[in-house]
Design a protein around this motif. Structure first.
Motif, PDB file in Angstrom:
ATOM      1  N   TYR A   1       0.925  -1.483  -0.249  1.00 13.64           N
ATOM      2  CA  TYR A   1       0.290   0.153  -0.338  1.00 13.64           C
ATOM      3  C   TYR A   1       1.057   1.048  -0.222  1.00 13.64           C
ATOM      4  O   TYR A   1       0.375   1.963  -0.648  1.00 13.64           O
ATOM      5  CB  TYR A   1      -1.033   0.041   1.541  1.00 13.64           C
ATOM      6  CG  TYR A   1      -1.722  -1.221   1.016  1.00 13.64           C
ATOM      7  CD1 TYR A   1      -2.850  -1.492   0.425  1.00 13.64           C
ATOM      8  CD2 TYR A   1      -1.428  -2.606   2.193  1.00 13.64           C
ATOM      9  CE1 TYR A   1      -4.087  -2.309   0.083  1.00 13.64           C
ATOM     10  CE2 TYR A   1      -2.159  -3.613   1.903  1.00 13.64           C
ATOM     11  CZ  TYR A   1      -3.635  -3.040   0.993  1.00 13.64           C
ATOM     12  OH  TYR A   1      -4.109  -4.877   0.906  1.00 13.64           O
ATOM     13  N   VAL A   2       2.084   0.924   1.029  1.00  9.88           N
ATOM     14  CA  VAL A   2       2.914   2.172   1.008  1.00  9.88           C
ATOM     15  C   VAL A   2       3.590   3.012  -0.232  1.00  9.88           C
ATOM     16  O   VAL A   2       3.336   3.505  -1.200  1.00  9.88           O
ATOM     17  CB  VAL A   2       4.182   2.187   1.978  1.00  9.88           C
ATOM     18  CG1 VAL A   2       4.906   3.811   2.003  1.00  9.88           C
ATOM     19  CG2 VAL A   2       3.591   2.105   3.223  1.00  9.88           C
TER      20      VAL A   2
ATOM     21  N   PHE B   1       2.311   1.849  -3.679  1.00  9.65           N
ATOM     22  CA  PHE B   1       1.331   1.976  -3.883  1.00  9.65           C
ATOM     23  C   PHE B   1       1.060   3.504  -4.666  1.00  9.65           C
ATOM     24  O   PHE B   1       1.353   4.523  -4.613  1.00  9.65           O
ATOM     25  CB  PHE B   1       0.484   0.968  -4.168  1.00  9.65           C
ATOM     26  CG  PHE B   1      -0.297   1.236  -5.573  1.00  9.65           C
ATOM     27  CD1 PHE B   1      -0.559   1.303  -6.654  1.00  9.65           C
ATOM     28  CD2 PHE B   1      -2.090   2.302  -4.781  1.00  9.65           C
ATOM     29  CE1 PHE B   1      -1.715   1.641  -7.900  1.00  9.65           C
ATOM     30  CE2 PHE B   1      -3.320   2.782  -6.037  1.00  9.65           C
ATOM     31  CZ  PHE B   1      -2.285   1.950  -7.605  1.00  9.65           C
ATOM     32  N   SER B   2       0.784   3.957  -3.149  1.00 10.31           N
ATOM     33  CA  SER B   2       0.388   5.248  -2.787  1.00 10.31           C
ATOM     34  C   SER B   2       1.142   6.735  -3.162  1.00 10.31           C
ATOM     35  O   SER B   2       0.835   7.322  -3.941  1.00 10.31           O
ATOM     36  CB  SER B   2      -0.417   5.439  -1.683  1.00 10.31           C
ATOM     37  OG  SER B   2       0.023   4.681  -0.329  1.00 10.31           O
TER      38      SER B   2
ATOM     39  N   ALA C   1       1.663   6.559  -6.745  1.00  2.49           N
ATOM     40  CA  ALA C   1       0.410   7.177  -6.863  1.00  2.49           C
ATOM     41  C   ALA C   1       0.831   8.811  -6.995  1.00  2.49           C
ATOM     42  O   ALA C   1      -0.059   9.316  -7.761  1.00  2.49           O
ATOM     43  CB  ALA C   1      -0.825   6.536  -6.556  1.00  2.49           C
ATOM     44  N   LEU C   2       0.568   9.274  -5.863  1.00  2.52           N
ATOM     45  CA  LEU C   2       1.099  10.414  -5.947  1.00  2.52           C
ATOM     46  C   LEU C   2       2.250  11.444  -6.584  1.00  2.52           C
ATOM     47  O   LEU C   2       2.561  12.167  -6.870  1.00  2.52           O
ATOM     48  CB  LEU C   2       1.892  10.755  -4.095  1.00  2.52           C
ATOM     49  CG  LEU C   2       1.987  11.511  -3.629  1.00  2.52           C
ATOM     50  CD1 LEU C   2       0.574  12.771  -3.784  1.00  2.52           C
ATOM     51  CD2 LEU C   2       2.492  12.261  -1.875  1.00  2.52           C
TER      52      LEU C   2
ATOM     53  N   ALA D   1       2.282  -0.871  -9.046  1.00  3.19           N
ATOM     54  CA  ALA D   1       3.389  -0.096  -8.849  1.00  3.19           C
ATOM     55  C   ALA D   1       4.509  -0.064  -9.477  1.00  3.19           C
ATOM     56  O   ALA D   1       4.834   1.074 -10.048  1.00  3.19           O
ATOM     57  CB  ALA D   1       3.727  -0.517  -6.867  1.00  3.19           C
TER      58      ALA D   1
END
Lengths: 222, 316
Positions: free
Chosen positions: B72-73, B75-76, B79-80, B229
């Motif tokens: 999750y880290v 991927f975010s 995305a950011l 990612a």
């Protein structure tokens, strides 16, 4: 920014290419590729001189560009190739320090040369004076190459490429030296190349190798 | 900050999330063509991700929470980053929150987490992969920063939208510094995205893996997020390259919606060309030994520093 004319941009481009090729020679491990890079450097030098000659309308610079082309792109590489063939030395060049470290020292030298050239370039009146720093940097990089190489042939190529840098410095600071001086230097380089070629054979006859560390011994038997 | 700016931000993020697997599929397809193989479907990465999302996740018994939160880290973070890099418009609310240096930090954050997760289970391959990744990363990062500094020196700002606006509006001139920086950036992107001269994304040989070795233990939705990612990372690097070296066609200002919508096909065209170039590089070069990587990335660093120095000296 649009005030910069195209020929200055082109000469800057060739100056940058010259610097890049100096670094490529510093990093190159093979003798044959080193000679090719030396020829490419000579070609960049000839192009840059021809551009300055065209833009400043100085016919004698055309002559020196032509001289560079004939001597440093065709004649000297041919001589070196022949020498390599006769000596049969296609080994990989061994440096005293590894390549990444040499590159880092090279970067430090470039920064040093740029700082050194900056006040001198202020005094010059030519449009190409900014490239003086690059010329000094290539001289120092060739010097570094002569220091870090152990074998005779790469050292000679370093010497020849140092002459390239000096020539470029003359072009960028004062639009070239008088024709007599240039002809003299060209002849000197050619003669030096021939004499050094003879030296190579002598060194190899004496020591069975072109490794210059044998020359450091003063006595034959310790 | 207007509603229009927010809309263009959302559009850009959506395009990045949706197009990233397509870019990966396109690169794979080009590579298959160039190597005279029959190409896999363009949509294969989407199918892989969908398939993985439908599976049940298996997590090792001794896995710590780091292992679970890493996908999750990562991927975010990606995305950011996709929201920060201006790919279709420059007036982005997110882009002003972080400059180019913070962007490099964001990539570093993802790298640290994925390396920690790889070491978390204590498997041999995971640790090897993590060490190699950090080894490559610490060499690639300074070179990337130098490339960004060169662009910043030319445009006088470290904010990516400002850089794009300055570079897109300058006169056509020969910039030797940008050419050097471009070559350095290409080399860094190859190393960072685990592409061929440094790492082989299609390898099945664990001993030579870098990126793949780190994610061996992941399955199902975790693996899907990590795959997505890494596709996003490739997309982001391509967009940074486009923003620095081919910024023409990116919409400036947020109110002109025809320009923003017109920027989308331009972006897709540039990405298609970039993907083909990547496949070409991967086809003509062979994977290096791991210990040649310092030389490869040292050259990239050297080129980037030379670009900066030449820019300082010649002003071009």
């Amino acid at each position: 920014m649009s005030a910069v004319p195209l020929w200055v941009q082109l000469s800057n481009l060739f100056a940058a290419v010259l610097l890049l090729l100096a670094f490529a020679m510093l990093a190159q491990r093979r003798v044959l590729s080193l000679i090719d890079l030396f020829a490419a450097q000579g070609f960049a030098l000839a192009c840059s001189t021809a551009i300055v000659a065209y833009a400043t309308r100085q016919p004698h610079l055309f002559w020196s560009a032509g001289l560079t082309l004939v001597l440093k792109v065709i004649l000297l590489p041919w001589l070196l190739h022949r020498l390599i063939r006769q000596l049969d030395v296609r080994w990989d060049v061994e440096g005293l320090i590894n390549v990444p470290t040499t590159m880092l020292i090279g970067i430090v030298l470039v920064v040093f040369a740029f700082n050194l050239a900056f006040p001198i370039a202020q005094l010059a009146s030519t449009v190409t004076r900014a490239t003086l720093g690059i010329a000094m940097a290539s001289v120092m990089l060739s010097f570094l190459m002569m220091i870090t190489r152990r074998k005779a042939v790469p050292q000679v190529i370093g010497f020849l490429s140092m002459e390239n840098g000096l020539f470029f410095a003359a072009t960028s600071a004062t639009y070239g030296m008088p024709m007599v001086v240039e002809l003299g230097i060209a002849l000197d380089v050619l003669v030096a190349m021939l004499i050094l070629g003879v030296f190579f054979f002598q060194i190899r006859e004496q020591f069975d190798s072109l490794d210059l560390k044998h020359l450091e011994k003063l006595k034959e038997h310790e | 900050m207007s509603a229009s700016a927010f809309l263009s931000q959302l559009l850009q993020l959506a395009i990045a999330l949706l197009l990233a697997p397509l870019l990966l599929g396109w690169v794979n397809q080009c590579r298959a063509w160039l190597q005279n193989k029959s190409a896999p479907s363009l949509l294969l990465p989407y199918r892989t991700i969908r398939k993985l999302f439908h599976k049940d996740a298996v997590v090792a018994e001794n896995a710590s929470p780091v292992f679970r939160i890493t996908p999750y880290v990562v991927f975010s973070a990606m995305a950011l980053a996709a929201a920060i890099v201006p790919s279709i418009a420059t007036d982005l609310p997110f882009a002003h929150a972080a400059d180019a240096i913070a962007l490099v930090g964001l990539f570093a954050l993802a790298r640290v987490f994925i390396a920690l997760a790889a070491m978390d289970l204590g498997t041999a391959f995971g640790s090897i992969g993590a060490r190699r990744e950090m080894f490559v990363g610490f060499l690639a990062e300074p070179a990337l920063l130098m490339v960004l500094f060169t662009a910043s020196l030319i445009s006088g700002a470290t904010l990516l939208p400002t850089i794009v606006e300055t570079l897109a509006h300058r006169d056509i001139a020969i910039y030797p510094s940008l050419a050097f920086a471009g070559v350095a950036f290409t080399m860094v992107s190859l190393a960072e995205n685990a592409r061929i001269p440094v790492d082989n994304p299609a390898t099945h040989l664990e001993l030579t893996m870098i990126h793949e070795a780190m994610i061996l233990e992941y399955s199902a939705r975790h693996l899907a997020l990590i795959e997505w990612a890494s596709a996003l990372k490739l997309f982001n690097y391509s967009c940074i390259g486009i923003a620095l070296f081919l910024p023409f066609g990116i919409a400036q200002g947020s109110t002109d919606w025809t320009a923003i919508l017109g920027a989308v096909p331009v972006l897709i065209g540039k990405l298609a060309m970039g993907g083909f170039a990547l496949a070409l590089i991967e086809t003509v070069s062979a994977k290096m030994r791991l210990f040649r990587a310092p030389e490869f990335l040292g050259t990239a660093f050297l080129l980037a520093v030379l670009a900066m120095l030449v820019n300082l000296l010649l002003g071009s």
